[in-house]
Design an enzyme around this catalytic site. Structure first.
Site, mmCIF file in Angstrom:
data_model
loop_
_atom_site.group_PDB
_atom_site.id
_atom_site.type_symbol
_atom_site.label_atom_id
_atom_site.label_comp_id
_atom_site.label_asym_id
_atom_site.label_seq_id
_atom_site.Cartn_x
_atom_site.Cartn_y
_atom_site.Cartn_z
ATOM 1 N N LYS A 53 7.733 92.829 105.381
ATOM 2 C CA LYS A 53 7.111 91.864 106.308
ATOM 3 C C LYS A 53 5.626 91.705 105.994
ATOM 4 O O LYS A 53 5.110 90.597 105.949
ATOM 5 C CB LYS A 53 7.306 92.335 107.764
ATOM 6 C CG LYS A 53 8.742 92.208 108.249
ATOM 7 C CD LYS A 53 8.947 92.809 109.632
ATOM 8 C CE LYS A 53 10.414 92.703 110.042
ATOM 9 N NZ LYS A 53 10.704 93.297 111.362
ATOM 10 N N GLN A 97 8.003 97.400 115.451
ATOM 11 C CA GLN A 97 9.257 97.547 114.708
ATOM 12 C C GLN A 97 10.223 98.428 115.503
ATOM 13 O O GLN A 97 9.855 99.506 115.984
ATOM 14 C CB GLN A 97 8.983 98.148 113.322
ATOM 15 C CG GLN A 97 10.184 98.242 112.418
ATOM 16 C CD GLN A 97 10.769 96.884 112.008
ATOM 17 O OE1 GLN A 97 10.073 95.866 111.990
ATOM 18 N NE2 GLN A 97 12.049 96.871 111.689
ATOM 19 N N ASP A 120 8.370 88.218 117.655
ATOM 20 C CA ASP A 120 9.805 88.523 117.581
ATOM 21 C C ASP A 120 10.623 87.652 118.537
ATOM 22 O O ASP A 120 11.835 87.539 118.380
ATOM 23 C CB ASP A 120 10.044 89.987 117.995
ATOM 24 C CG ASP A 120 10.083 90.930 116.805
ATOM 25 O OD1 ASP A 120 10.622 90.535 115.763
ATOM 26 O OD2 ASP A 120 9.587 92.060 116.950
HETATM 27 N N1 GUN Z 1 14.428 96.044 113.779
HETATM 28 C C1 GUN Z 1 15.462 95.415 113.177
HETATM 29 N N2 GUN Z 1 15.281 94.081 113.221
HETATM 30 C C2 GUN Z 1 14.108 93.864 113.866
HETATM 31 C C3 GUN Z 1 13.391 92.688 114.203
HETATM 32 O O1 GUN Z 1 13.801 91.565 113.938
HETATM 33 N N3 GUN Z 1 12.215 92.906 114.860
HETATM 34 C C4 GUN Z 1 11.753 94.152 115.182
HETATM 35 N N4 GUN Z 1 10.596 94.227 115.844
HETATM 36 N N5 GUN Z 1 12.413 95.257 114.876
HETATM 37 C C5 GUN Z 1 13.579 95.104 114.221
#
Ligand code: GUN
Length: 304
Positions: A53, A97, A120
């Site tokens: 990311k 995350q 998100d």
């Molecule tokens: N963990 C797995 N997928 C995601 C996501 O799309 N966002 C976040 N913040 N954590 C995750």
């Protein structure tokens, strides 16, 4: 033989377009979009996702920062940090995350993030807006899935879409988005009695469970668009999806590979959401500046 939907190529095109916009944005607003990612603990999978990311954000010219925290951090300390980032006008996007260590309440943490910085789309107010059809900040994976389906040229309107899995991150939001695109949506889950009977109805099949070969070729309607969101490491250490890919290719019309399907789109949509938050913030502060100028001008006018 199914056409493979190349998520990596599609994501690259989206990111390239975004990079070209960056200099103009900087010239107009005096800064670039910024994304802050909070990683709590040492989960290897999460570390890998976060690295991708951050690299993607940097590759399009966004300011991206990692805040890596000890797994022992208290909920109060994490909430305090989020409040500081919420108040900082130079922070556009905040992402915590998931999963986070068990002693931290995920709901409290997500709820603490400013709704306008929730890249998100997990904040209850953003979720509420999605379910009311307002589509503010939409969760990244479902948003990417719809882009992947649309990239095939297959229309969603009037089709039967079957979603396997009902998570808050993928299953539920993707079902709602497909419903808004006028698909007839069937949601299935662990308590569904006859999964095969359901999946065979699917013109569009979205599978988000995390179980290798959950979907075998005989469960796929010929010609269907198959989106495989699952990603797990199998006994041989290979990354695999939920669909028995090679066999499914013989039946499906279009199919996403794992890896290289949904994952790259999730990241591209995260950047899009960050851009959306940035534009909202930058426009709002430009409007405030204009308003102040008007007030000051009118005061000077009165004093004369
Ligand atoms: N963990 C797995 N997928 C995601 C996501 O799309 N966002 C976040 N913040 N954590 C995750």
């Amino acid at each position: 033989m199914a056409q493979i939907i190349d998520g990596k190529a599609l994501a690259t095109r989206i990111k390239e377009k975004m990079s070209t916009q960056m200099p103009n944005l900087e010239a107009k607003y005096g800064r670039r979009p910024s994304l802050y990612i909070i990683l709590v603990g040492n989960d290897e999978g999460s570390q890998r996702y976060v690295k991708h990311k951050l690299a993607a954000a940097a590759s399009v010219g966004m300011d991206s920062r990692l805040i890596a925290l000890e797994p022992t951090i208290t909920e109060k300390e994490l909430l305090d940090l989020i409040h500081v980032l919420n108040e900082d006008p130079l922070v556009d996007g905040i992402l915590v995350q998931l999963p986070i260590p068990k002693h931290l309440n995920e709901y409290h943490i997500i709820q603490a993030i400013d709704k306008g910085k929730d890249v998100d789309g997990f904040h209850p107010l953003n979720v509420g807006e999605l379910w009311q059809g307002m589509h503010g900040i939409v969760p990244c994976t479902p948003k990417g899935i719809v882009q992947l389906i649309m990239s095939t040229g297959v229309t969603i309107d009037g089709k039967t879409a079957v979603v396997v899995g009902r998570s808050n991150i993928v299953g539920k939001p993707v079902a709602k988005i497909l419903l808004d695109e006028n698909a007839t949506v069937i949601m299935t889950h662990t308590h569904t009695k006859d999964l095969k009977a359901m999946t065979l109805l699917a013109d569009i099949l979205v599978v988000a469970v995390g179980k290798e070969k959950l979907i075998t070729a005989d469960m796929i309607k010929p010609g269907a668009v198959v989106i495989d969101v699952g990603i797990t490491r199998n006994a041989e250490g290979k990354l695999v999806g939920d669909v028995d890919f090679d066999a499914a290719c013989e039946v499906a019309g279009y199919i996403t590979p794992v890896p290289g399907g949904v994952g790259p789109l999730t990241i591209a949509m995260l950047l899009k959401n960050t851009m959306e938050c940035f534009l909202n913030h930058a426009e709002a502060s430009t409007n405030v500046s204009k308003l102040w100028s008007k007030i000051i001008e009118s005061r000077i006018g009165t004093d004369k």
